[in-house]
Motif scaffolding. Sequence first.
Motif, PDB file in Angstrom:
ATOM      1  N   VAL A   1     -48.162  67.497 -37.886  1.00 25.28           N
ATOM      2  CA  VAL A   1     -48.281  67.619 -39.228  1.00 25.28           C
ATOM      3  C   VAL A   1     -49.329  66.203 -39.394  1.00 25.28           C
ATOM      4  N   SER A   2     -48.313  64.838 -39.092  1.00 21.99           N
ATOM      5  CA  SER A   2     -49.419  64.085 -38.453  1.00 21.99           C
ATOM      6  C   SER A   2     -50.276  63.237 -38.068  1.00 21.99           C
ATOM      7  N   VAL A   3     -49.803  64.125 -37.159  1.00 22.08           N
ATOM      8  CA  VAL A   3     -51.634  64.774 -36.439  1.00 22.08           C
ATOM      9  C   VAL A   3     -52.777  64.991 -37.378  1.00 22.08           C
ATOM     10  N   ALA A   4     -52.660  66.668 -37.700  1.00 19.30           N
ATOM     11  CA  ALA A   4     -53.583  66.974 -38.388  1.00 19.30           C
ATOM     12  C   ALA A   4     -53.919  66.463 -39.586  1.00 19.30           C
ATOM     13  N   ALA A   5     -53.012  66.019 -40.343  1.00 18.97           N
ATOM     14  CA  ALA A   5     -53.628  65.262 -41.267  1.00 18.97           C
ATOM     15  C   ALA A   5     -54.482  63.529 -41.465  1.00 18.97           C
ATOM     16  N   GLN A   6     -53.940  63.118 -40.269  1.00 21.08           N
ATOM     17  CA  GLN A   6     -54.647  62.000 -39.673  1.00 21.08           C
ATOM     18  C   GLN A   6     -56.147  62.649 -39.537  1.00 21.08           C
TER      19      GLN A   6
ATOM     20  N   ALA B   1     -50.542  60.363 -48.055  1.00 21.71           N
ATOM     21  CA  ALA B   1     -48.824  60.784 -48.346  1.00 21.71           C
ATOM     22  C   ALA B   1     -48.387  61.747 -47.167  1.00 21.71           C
ATOM     23  N   VAL B   2     -48.309  62.745 -46.648  1.00 27.23           N
ATOM     24  CA  VAL B   2     -47.972  63.711 -45.154  1.00 27.23           C
ATOM     25  C   VAL B   2     -47.856  62.795 -44.384  1.00 27.23           C
ATOM     26  N   ALA B   3     -49.240  61.920 -44.505  1.00 29.97           N
ATOM     27  CA  ALA B   3     -49.189  61.430 -42.814  1.00 29.97           C
ATOM     28  C   ALA B   3     -47.924  60.216 -42.532  1.00 29.97           C
ATOM     29  N   ALA B   4     -47.768  59.772 -43.240  1.00 28.73           N
ATOM     30  CA  ALA B   4     -46.980  58.606 -43.552  1.00 28.73           C
ATOM     31  C   ALA B   4     -45.756  59.517 -43.691  1.00 28.73           C
ATOM     32  N   LEU B   5     -45.414  60.404 -44.956  1.00 30.37           N
ATOM     33  CA  LEU B   5     -43.866  61.061 -44.032  1.00 30.37           C
ATOM     34  C   LEU B   5     -43.897  61.711 -42.923  1.00 30.37           C
ATOM     35  N   ALA B   6     -44.537  62.528 -42.050  1.00 28.91           N
ATOM     36  CA  ALA B   6     -44.758  62.875 -40.860  1.00 28.91           C
ATOM     37  C   ALA B   6     -44.363  61.564 -40.244  1.00 28.91           C
TER      38      ALA B   6
END
Length: 591
Positions: free
Chosen positions: A41-46, A83-88
């Motif tokens: 999730v973090s990688v996809a968001a970034q 924000a999603v990337a930071a949370l992940a």
Amino acid sequence: MSAKAKNKLTPQQRKATLNRVLHKIRPYSAFVVCSLLVAAVSVAAQLYIPILCGDAIDKMLGKGNVDLAGVLRIAVSILVVAAVAALAQWLLSVCNNRITFSVSRDLRNEALRKIQTLPLSYLDSHPSGDIVSRMVADVDTFADGLLMGFTQLFSGILTIFGTLLFMLRENVPITLVVVCITPLSLVVAGFLAKRSYGYFQSQSTVRGKQTALVNEMIEGQKVVQAFGHEAESLAAFDEVNGQLQEVSLKAIFFSSLTNPATRFVNNIVYAGVGLVGALYAVRGGITIGQLSVFLSYANQYTKPFNEISGVVTELQNALACAARVFELLDAEDQVPETENAAALQPDGHVQLQDVSFRYLPDRPLIEGLSLDVQPGQRIAIVGPTGCGKTTLINLLMRFYDVNSGSIKVSGTDIRDVTRASLRGSYGMVLQDTWLRAGTVRENIAYGKPDATMDEVIAAAKAAHAHSFIRRLPEGYDTVIAEDGGNISQGQKQLLCIARVMLCLPPMLILDEATSSIDTRTEVRIQKAFARMMQGRTSFIVAHRLSTIREADVILVMKDGHIVEQGNHDQLLAQGGFYAKLYNSQFEGVQT
């Protein structure tokens, strides 16, 4: 053979170590799956943010063609995705920390449990500092490498594949430029990792030697200063420190080459993408926004190679340290108890039948020793240093097993009873005292934790320790430093005697139990011992022969054999080896 050649693991050993590490991680597989999901999730968001930025750039090209409303919508989307990337990323660190520190906790627990089952011979032949280094420093280094592996390795691999997918979606030819140049980074990283691994392995070994030396110097500092060996100690430390410096510098040198080498390759990738992308943009093959996306992806795509190369280096170090911990865990346990081992019911009858024992295969110590000790007898064991007195005690307690023959208590071979019941049947007071970090009361009650305060005080009075305990700042609640560092040697020995007085097992072993006590107190302690030994089988190892005159039987040992036995008067009348020992101690003394 050099330290490096001796300690470097073969590829098979390295693979076996890695498999064992993975086995240790298996109980936390749920956290591993969670880590992978949030990393994705973090990688996809970034990776999605550069596409949004490229779209925003395309909406601002051309004079008077700025789509402000569209740019604002994209800006809001960027904030949400960030924000999603930071949370992940936060969840990823939580999962990875749980995995890493749970595994390192399990390793330390397993190592400590292992020490409880190791034979005394292993602890005698390995420096305690080296064992401590494996349990503390090596596990810490392993945990650091494991944490970096989970934190950066998963994310790095996902970033590489994710970036490739996004780039292929945008433009295949430019993506091929990236793919063709990137393997150079892997070749460089792999070469450097192989070179650095052996040095990291040697670094762990030399660090263990250094810890052992420091531990030895701290424990024996009084002796070092008393004999003026400060210079020699410093020289020995300098030598080990120099070895550590040498292998550490080589390990760091090769590992530090990884980052700049991969960065050089990464810059080539970035330049290649910029050049080819610019040509496509000029021809109208891609927009300026798409070119910015590719440049951003080129940077993101090459960055994980940088991180992974660093991770690989740290993992090499971690595996080297893990191998040392596993070496401790793989050490051969003491001989296991028989399947139907029963609890010993001692009556004080001890028999040694043709016992032979040797520490080294080619150096016999005790041979053909036979002895029949009746319940309640006081057996004194005397003889010159190295004759086997303490070894005999170790055999009675089954700290070592006999090579041949047998030792029986109450008619039962001690190899057929549980060690706990055998050792619980003896009360032992040694010349070398040991106290744990804790209160005076806790140390006296070490063998009987549920003892009441009245019982503890009664034992202290019997050991003539009560008077000095009352003078301590907090009395029985005074905290004693590690190994009794804040009380005298004699006071430590009195507490160890009180510990045995409290338990009063059916058999006793006194190994020069009053060696650190003043003469007046010794007389009182000997009287207390006399009362304590009544009706109990007692083995007394003595160097001062005046303390064993009242023994029922005196065994005179020489070169692992009992050369004489009898009571004090009988042995003196024989005029043999005992008489010579006794007279040598009292030569010139008027009686």
